[in-house]
Design an enzyme around this catalytic site. Structure first.
Site, short mmCIF file in Angstrom:
data_model
loop_
_atom_site.label_atom_id
_atom_site.label_comp_id
_atom_site.label_asym_id
_atom_site.label_seq_id
_atom_site.Cartn_x
_atom_site.Cartn_y
_atom_site.Cartn_z
N GLY A 161 -36.86 15.53 -11.12
CA GLY A 161 -36.09 16.03 -10.00
C GLY A 161 -36.45 17.44 -9.57
O GLY A 161 -35.62 18.15 -9.00
N LYS A 193 -41.80 19.23 -22.84
CA LYS A 193 -41.45 18.68 -21.53
C LYS A 193 -39.92 18.55 -21.50
O LYS A 193 -39.37 17.67 -22.15
CB LYS A 193 -42.12 17.32 -21.33
N GLU A 251 -51.43 14.41 -13.86
CA GLU A 251 -51.07 13.40 -14.86
C GLU A 251 -50.97 12.04 -14.19
O GLU A 251 -50.30 11.90 -13.16
CB GLU A 251 -49.72 13.78 -15.48
N GLY A 287 -43.21 15.02 -9.73
CA GLY A 287 -43.65 13.69 -9.34
C GLY A 287 -43.28 13.37 -7.92
O GLY A 287 -43.96 13.76 -6.97
N ARG A 315 -47.67 8.34 -10.09
CA ARG A 315 -47.16 7.06 -10.61
C ARG A 315 -47.13 6.09 -9.43
O ARG A 315 -46.31 6.23 -8.52
CB ARG A 315 -45.76 7.25 -11.20
N THR A 323 -46.29 9.16 -19.65
CA THR A 323 -45.52 8.02 -20.14
C THR A 323 -46.21 7.39 -21.35
O THR A 323 -46.34 6.17 -21.45
CB THR A 323 -45.26 6.98 -19.03
#
Length: 214
Positions: A160, A131, A43, A180, A20, A72
C-alpha cells in the site's frame, strides 16, 4: 550479488519496484521499462505468469546493470527455482522456509516481518533487511515506533505504498520502500507502458527528494 552489495543498492536507490502480472510478456516489458526509466531494483513476484521465464529473460537482457530479484519466495523450491533462473536477490512474505533457505545459502534476502519479534528474528537469522509487511496496517508512525528500539535496523516498508506514503516512510527512517500496484498498476497485465514510465519517474523524484533531505 552479496548482502553488502544489496544493502548498498537499497541505500542508493531507495526504491524496489514489484512486478506481479498475469501476462508473462507484459511483465517482462514492465521490468525492462522500469529499468530504462532508472529503477535499479525490480522484483518479479513468483506469482507472476511464467515467473522463472520472466526472471531468466530479464536477467539476460539486463546483465549486471540492474540485478533482478525474485519475490513471494515462500518455499525452498521457490528459492532454488528463482536462483537458477537468474535472480540475484530474494524477497519473502514471512519468516518461512524460503527465508531460511536464503539465509542458509547467505543469499541477499529481504525478509517479511511485521512485529518487533519477527523483525528482530529476521535480522538475527541472516536477513539483509526487513520487509515491513503489510506496512499499510501501521503506516509511517508504526515504522517510527519500531525504529525506537531498533534504530539501526534496515527496514523496507511494502504494501500500500503510494508516492505520498513513500516520502513519509523514508522520512521516518526507512532504508527504501517497496512499491507494487501504485507504481506498476496494470502494466504487467498488458496495460499502458507509457503511464508506467510516467509513474516510475514520479516515484524516482519522490525518493530522490527524500534522499536529498536525509
Amino acid at each position: 550479488m552479496d548482502a553488502p552489495s544489496f544493502t548498498a543498492h537499497l541505500r542508493r536507490d531507495r526504491l524496489v519496484a514489484i512486478v506481479r502480472g498475469r501476462d508473462a510478456e507484459a511483465s517482462l516489458r514492465a521490468v525492462l521499462a522500469l529499468v530504462e526509466e532508472g529503477v535499479g531494483l525490480v522484483e518479479v513476484s513468483l506469482t507472476t505468469a511464467d515467473a522463472a521465464g520472466v526472471i531468466a529473460r530479464a536477467a539476460r537482457e539486463l546483465g549486471g546493470d540492474a540485478p533482478v530479484g525474485a519475490g513471494t519466495v515462500v518455499s525452498r523450491d521457490d528459492l532454488l527455482r528463482a536462483r537458477d533462473a537468474g535472480a540475484r536477490w530474494f524477497v519473502t512474505p514471512a519468516l518461512g522456509p524460503g527465508f531460511e533457505a536464503a539465509a542458509e545459502q547467505r543469499l541477499p534476502v529481504l525478509a517479511g516481518a511485521f512485529t518487533p519479534t519477527e523483525a528482530l528474528t529476521a535480522t538475527t537469522r541472516g536477513a539483509t533487511a526487513v520487509k515491513l509487511f503489510p506496512a499499510s496496517l501501521g503506516g509511517p508512525a508504526y515504522l517510527a515506533a519500531l525504529r525506537d528500539p531498533f534504530p539501526d535496523m534496515p527496514v523496507v516498508p511494502v504494501g500500500g505504498v503510494d508516492a505520498a506514503a513513500a516520502a513519509a516512510y523514508l522520512a521516518a527512517g526507512a532504508l527504501a520502500v517497496g512499491v507494487g500496484g501504485p507504481l506498476v498498476a496494470d502494466a504487467a497485465h498488458g496495460g499502458d507502458l507509457t503511464a508506467l514510465r510516467r509513474r516510475a519517474r514520479e516515484f524516482l523524484a519522490v525518493v530522490g527528494r527524500a534522499g536529498e533531505a536525509s
